[in-house]
Design an enzyme around this catalytic site. Structure first.
Site, PDB file in Angstrom:
ATOM      1  CG  ASP A   8       1.705  -4.346  -0.117  1.00 41.09           C
ATOM      2  OD1 ASP A   8       0.880  -3.581  -0.673  1.00 41.09           O
ATOM      3  OD2 ASP A   8       1.765  -4.096   0.910  1.00 41.09           O
ATOM      4  CG  ASP A  18      -0.150   1.519   2.886  1.00 45.23           C
ATOM      5  OD1 ASP A  18      -1.105   2.019   3.067  1.00 45.23           O
ATOM      6  OD2 ASP A  18       0.608   1.636   1.717  1.00 45.23           O
TER       7      ASP A  18
END
Length: 406
Positions: free
Chosen positions: A193, A195
């Protein structure tokens, strides 16, 4: 009639001792069945399982004097042999204990927990750099790490997982338990991922702040967290608030994105070790591409902002990367490259990463909220991203050697 014996030889380590013990065993007409050797703090321990019809008890201790080892011989009873044959059939596990520092109290608690669940500690090995484990292990901040090799059947995995989480929270350490199998040191793909995983920011929040709509975007996020909107609904509504944002703001934010501690070190070694790396993000390709250029990710899959005449339109191109698409992309990359899913790793911090974490052979919740930590199989909360190298089984000494070879 032949009998089986365990020969244990200990003493100050020096060259030639294994050869000398082997020569003594040959002289005693022994058939070698198993052998192990370990050196710690300058002391060697040699253990050999042998079979012979001769009397070892009188022969080997005398031979040990010649090569500076204290030799003991123990007859293996039929009962002992049957017991260890049963133990050998049990599953093998790797428990990784990590933190900025590790104390004797934590070691005792982990030992008690494994004993409570009937697991036998076969070996404990330090993976972090040389030094005291209860002090910061390295100036680089890689932390302290012990790897425990365990044997035994786990009867109540749910209970053990709960107790591992409780121990982790009580002492501020990370405890990861994995099955020891052929894939553990042969992972090939790592998907991240973006953020709050690779960067210390939520980009959409930063964009909203610069556009003066942060409170409006935060309100939509809160509705989604209450279950009033699904991810795609909330994402589209938040995006609509960014209509008219100047493209130059994106460039300014991209240049100032704060990287997660340990990311650069992790990527340097992953590339050297031949892993394929991918960003699978519900964020934006604009920023993922910036990280790709800076750190060398092999591929990125994120949401494409629609920009016209230098302005953000508030729209994104289809398909939207949500939780399901992240998991699908991980599968597709593995299939395309010809890798088993067991050879994949996924790393994320949010609830929308859980499906991807569950799909991967090794799913790691990184600095995640308690709900995500509880649902993910593994978690890292006390170290930087380079703590993942410990979970993959690499020691500081191995990585240092790798660096010297560059």
């Amino acid at each position: 009639m032949s009998q089986r014996f365990v020969v244990r030889a200990t003493g100050p380590a020096r060259p030639g001792q294994t050869a000398a013990l082997g020569t003594a065993l040959v002289s005693a007409n022994c058939r070698l069945l198993d052998l192990s050797q370990h050196v710690a703090f300058g002391e060697v321990t040699l253990e050999a399982l042998v079979e012979t019809a001769d009397d070892l008890g009188a022969m080997l201790p005398t031979a040990g004097d010649v090569f500076g080892l204290d030799c003991r011989v123990e007859k293996v009873s039929a009962e002992s042999e049957a017991l260890w044959a049963d133990v050998a059939k049990d599953a093998r596990w790797v428990l990784t204990l990590m933190a900025p520092r590790l104390s004797a109290e934590v070691m005792a608690e982990v030992g008690a927990l494994t004993a409570e669940h009937g697991l036998i500690i076969e070996r404990v090995k330090r993976l972090s750099a040389a030094g005291q484990l209860d002090m910061d292990a390295s100036p680089a901040g890689a932390g302290a790490c012990l790897e425990w090799r365990l044997g035994g059947a786990i009867e109540d995995a749910v209970s053990l997982r709960e107790k591992i989480l409780a121990l982790s929270e009580r002492f501020g350490v990370d405890v990861a338990l994995q099955r020891s199998n052929a894939w553990r040191r042969h992972r090939r793909l790592i998907c991240f991922d973006m953020d709050s995983t690779l960067i210390q920011a939520e980009v959409i929040d930063e964009l909203a702040r610069r556009h003066g709509v942060y409170e409006e975007v935060a309100s939509v996020t809160e509705r989604a967290m209450r279950g009033e909107l699904d991810f795609q609904q909330s994402f589209r509504e938040r995006m609509s608030k960014l209509e008219g944002l100047d493209e130059s703001v994106l460039a300014e934010i991209a240049e100032s994105l704060p990287l997660m501690p340990g990311l650069e070190r992790l990527m340097r070694y992953l590339k050297r070790l031949g892993y394929r790396t991918a960003i699978l993000s519900g964020g934006f390709t604009y920023f993922a591409r910036h990280l790709q250029q800076r750190l060398g990710f092999d591929e990125i899959h994120a949401n494409e902002l629609v920009i016209r005449d230098g302005k953000v339109t508030g729209e994104v191109a289809e398909p939207i990367v949500d939780a399901g698409r992240k998991a699908t992309m991980l599968r597709q990359i593995a299939e395309r490259e010809g890798w088993d899913l067991a050879q994949t790793v996924a790393v994320g911090d949010g609830a929308n990463d859980l499906e991807m974490l569950a799909t991967a052979g090794l799913g790691v919740a990184f600095h995640a909220k308690p709900l995500v930590r509880r649902q993910a199989r593994q978690s890292v909360s006390t170290l930087g991203l380079d703590g993942l190298l410990y979970l993959l089984g690499y020691s500081a000494a191995e990585l240092e050697e790798l660096s010297r070879g560059e």
